[in-house]
Design a protein around this motif. Structure first.
Motif, PDB file in Angstrom:
ATOM      1  N   GLU A 511       0.848  -1.193   0.000  1.00 22.35           N
ATOM      2  CA  GLU A 511       0.000   0.000   0.000  1.00 22.35           C
ATOM      3  C   GLU A 511       0.877   1.235   0.000  1.00 22.35           C
ATOM      4  O   GLU A 511       1.892   1.281   0.700  1.00 22.35           O
ATOM      5  N   ILE A 512       0.493   2.227  -0.760  1.00 18.34           N
ATOM      6  CA  ILE A 512       1.199   3.508  -0.779  1.00 18.34           C
ATOM      7  C   ILE A 512       0.270   4.558  -0.189  1.00 18.34           C
ATOM      8  O   ILE A 512      -0.903   4.650  -0.576  1.00 18.34           O
ATOM      9  N   ALA A 513       0.795   5.340   0.753  1.00 18.69           N
ATOM     10  CA  ALA A 513      -0.012   6.366   1.410  1.00 18.69           C
ATOM     11  C   ALA A 513       0.771   7.673   1.477  1.00 18.69           C
ATOM     12  O   ALA A 513       1.989   7.684   1.681  1.00 18.69           O
ATOM     13  N   GLY A 518       4.936  15.637   3.879  1.00 15.46           N
ATOM     14  CA  GLY A 518       6.113  15.596   3.021  1.00 15.46           C
ATOM     15  C   GLY A 518       6.746  14.231   2.908  1.00 15.46           C
ATOM     16  O   GLY A 518       7.817  14.098   2.304  1.00 15.46           O
ATOM     17  N   THR A 519       6.098  13.200   3.462  1.00 15.82           N
ATOM     18  CA  THR A 519       6.611  11.842   3.346  1.00 15.82           C
ATOM     19  C   THR A 519       5.534  10.921   2.796  1.00 15.82           C
ATOM     20  O   THR A 519       4.334  11.209   2.869  1.00 15.82           O
ATOM     21  N   LEU A 520       5.986   9.804   2.264  1.00 14.42           N
ATOM     22  CA  LEU A 520       5.121   8.709   1.859  1.00 14.42           C
ATOM     23  C   LEU A 520       5.404   7.513   2.748  1.00 14.42           C
ATOM     24  O   LEU A 520       6.524   7.349   3.249  1.00 14.42           O
ATOM     25  N   SER A 521       4.385   6.668   2.930  1.00 14.15           N
ATOM     26  CA  SER A 521       4.574   5.376   3.585  1.00 14.15           C
ATOM     27  C   SER A 521       4.247   4.271   2.595  1.00 14.15           C
ATOM     28  O   SER A 521       3.216   4.324   1.912  1.00 14.15           O
ATOM     29  N   LEU A 522       5.142   3.315   2.508  1.00 14.91           N
ATOM     30  CA  LEU A 522       4.885   2.099   1.736  1.00 14.91           C
ATOM     31  C   LEU A 522       4.699   0.974   2.747  1.00 14.91           C
ATOM     32  O   LEU A 522       5.649   0.574   3.422  1.00 14.91           O
ATOM     33  N   PHE A 523       3.469   0.505   2.894  1.00 15.27           N
ATOM     34  CA  PHE A 523       3.173  -0.581   3.824  1.00 15.27           C
ATOM     35  C   PHE A 523       3.311  -1.914   3.087  1.00 15.27           C
ATOM     36  O   PHE A 523       2.795  -2.077   1.978  1.00 15.27           O
TER      37      PHE A 523
END
Length: 581
Positions: A511-513, A518-523
């Protein structure tokens, strides 16, 4: 000086290796209580965890011999901040951008094929697996699991697609490809070849070198605790109906989809052996060692030796010839995906087009979600060997794609180039990893084209800030690598996932959030098949066969679960990185 037999060594050491694998499940936590606290916190941050390894994980019982599996505690989320800091309050501000699933290394295997090397298992661990007659059913059970999930555990977004990152077949046979396409799209499958009313492979040979599941004969596997399962082979090869994915799906090609046993170049020299009626079930140790060495170091010599063995150099069992075993070419691989019978939930062609079927160029782009582009690469090398690389034409194509979806990037001197008109996040998919792309042998079909390594590909990707992830397989191991850079926006994550033929038999939800800071999280969240954890040796029902597929893979005498499982930073993770635009 001869080396000790891996069979003798692993038979004695399998319990130790299995125990080591299970100890890794709690790595990074001082105690079970600490793990449980982390799991509670992980669950609190999620939308849902049911059906994932956040909820429960296959865990071995006992301490030695053949070990049964049971449901164990889930794996907590590990937050990785090598590329960006984790801001407070990001859960409340999070906006989901994409949610999708990766399958990899399904290895759907025609176990009765004449062009298999089961007798080399003591030297090449993938040559024979006790569970391999169940690969098709195991893959279908994985499809069932994905169908049961309503979306990503952290964004809640429904899955937009499933991507299978190569080694979809085991020996690039047409019949294996048909099974793969049917597993993914749904339909009736008979995972059997030759005379489909009976089994004609090594597992009813009476050889002590293989697990003979239906026999009371005390082969090497039964001496190590493997069960007798009446009716196993008949049930494994019986027809069943695969439900097929409810989600659109795409395919990336792997070395086992392109060469003989994923290693030897297929120049059309062995086609008659594939479809013929002779199968070698065993050779003496000296010959096996010679052939195993040739397969790994001299493919041309391996082909010559194999032909000699099949034409009088070794005892050959008569089996039923089958034209469906013929190997497919890259062009035929693409063309098969265009068959309307395999469209399933779409898209038509599953990434491949008629132009690809004409050219054999098996790389393409596709939409993952609004603002998120997928790129599928072909990292196989038709010169042979298991590892890969990419050709110059494909590398130039990739750079043109990246420039088309970037408003700025970095040239080779590190200067910013501002030229593009749009920005999209980019996720790459390939079979090989950055560290298994060192095979730069000239492609026999494009002798004058250069070949490029994984290191070169990493350097290219780091010039494009919108590249957020490279998702791959091949190693049959869970491993997540941060590719950092002095300029933070030039960093990205590489996500490598274990196979679905060797334990731990995982797939991965990604998942991309956008965290709004200013950041992204890749779960990344690992999932197992829908099979129950407990096995019943007296039953050959579909769920029990799928459960046995998993348990046999854990106990495989040649398997190294500890090496494949990975540690907690490679399992369920939140991977932070700077937002590139």
């Amino acid at each position: 000086m001869s080396s000790p037999s891996r069979r003798r060594f692993l038979t004695g050491a399998s319990a130790t290796a299995a125990a080591a694998a299970m100890s890794l499940m709690d790595s990074g936590y001082a105690s079970a209580a600490a793990r449980d606290r982390a799991l509670t916190a992980s669950t609190a941050r999620a939308v849902r965890v049911e059906g994932t390894t956040l909820e429960q994980v296959a865990t071995a019982t006992g301490t030695s011999g053949y070990r049964r599996l049971a449901a164990g505690p889930g794996w907590p989320l590990v937050v990785r901040t090598e590329l960006a800091a984790a801001g407070a309050g990001r859960d409340a501000a999070r906006t989901g951008l994409a949610s999708f699933v990766q399958f990899t290394d399904l290895h759907l295997a025609d176990t009765e094929s004449p062009v298999r090397f089961e007798y080399l298992a003591q030297y090449i661990d993938s040559a024979h697996r006790p569970q391999e007659a169940l690969t098709v059913r195991g893959a279908s059970s994985l499809v069932e699991r994905v169908n049961s999930l309503s979306g990503g555990p952290y964004t809640g977004l429904p899955f937009s697609l499933v991507m299978a990152t190569g080694d979809n077949t085991d020996n690039h046979e047409q019949v294996e490809l048909d099974w793969y396409l049917s597993v993914m799209s749904g339909g009736r499958i008979t995972p059997n070849t030759g005379d489909t009313t009976r089994y004609e492979g090594v597992q009813n040979s009476g050889s002590a070198a293989y697990w003979n599941p239906e026999s009371t004969f005390q082969d090497t596997y039964k001496k190590a605790g493997f069960p007798q399962v009446p009716g196993f082979l008949a049930a494994a090869g019986a027809a069943f109906t695969a439900p097929g994915l409810r989600t659109p799906w795409y395919t990336t090609v792997g070395n086992h989809d392109d060469s003989i046993e994923g290693t030897l170049p297929d120049l059309g020299l062995l086609n008659s052996l594939y479809t013929g009626g002779g199968k070698i079930e065993g050779v003496d140790d000296a010959t096996a060692a010679k052939l195993a060495d040739a397969i790994q170091h001299d493919p041309a010599a391996a082909v010559t030796l194999l032909v000699q063995l099949l034409t009088g150099g070794a005892p050959v069992r008569e089996i039923t010839p089958d034209a469906r075993r013929a190997p497919f070419t890259p062009k035929q691989f693409a063309q098969a995906h265009l068959n309307p019978a395999y469209t399933g939930p779409g898209p038509f062609g599953h990434g491949f087009t008629s132009a690809m079927a004409d050219s054999g160029k098996l790389y393409y782009t596709f939409r993952i979600a609004d603002g998120v582009l997928g790129v599928s690469l072909d990292t196989t090398n038709r010169a042979g060997w298991a590892d890969g690389s990419i050709g110059t034409a494909q590398l130039k194509w990739l750079e043109a794609v990246l420039q088309s979806y970037s408003t700025h990037w970095y040239d080779t001197d590190g200067h910013v180039v501002r030229r593009g008109s749009q920005d999209q996040l980019v996720v790459l998919f390939s079979h090989h990893t950055s560290t298994t792309m060192g095979n730069t042998l000239p492609d026999p079909y494009n002798l004058f084209e250069g070949r490029h390594t994984g290191g070169e590909l990493v350097t290219l990707l780091q010039r494009y800030p919108n590249v957020v992830a490279w998702v791959n397989g091949h190693t049959h191991a869970n491993q997540i690598t941060a590719h950092g850079h002095a300029v933070p926006e030039r960093a990205f994550w590489e996500v490598n996932t274990a196979s679905h033929v060797d334990f731990p038999q995982h797939a991965r939800v990604l998942e991309i959030a956008d965290n709004g800071d200013g950041t992204l999280s890749l779960f990344t969240t690992l999932v197992e098949s829908a099979a129950p954890y407990a096995t019943d040796f007296g039953s050959t029902s579909e769920p029990d066969l799928a459960a046995l597929y998993r348990e046999l893979s854990f106990n495989d005498l040649y398997a190294t679960p500890a090496a494949k499982l990975g540690g907690s930073p490679d399992h369920n993770t939140e991977l932070l990185l700077p937002k590139p635009f």
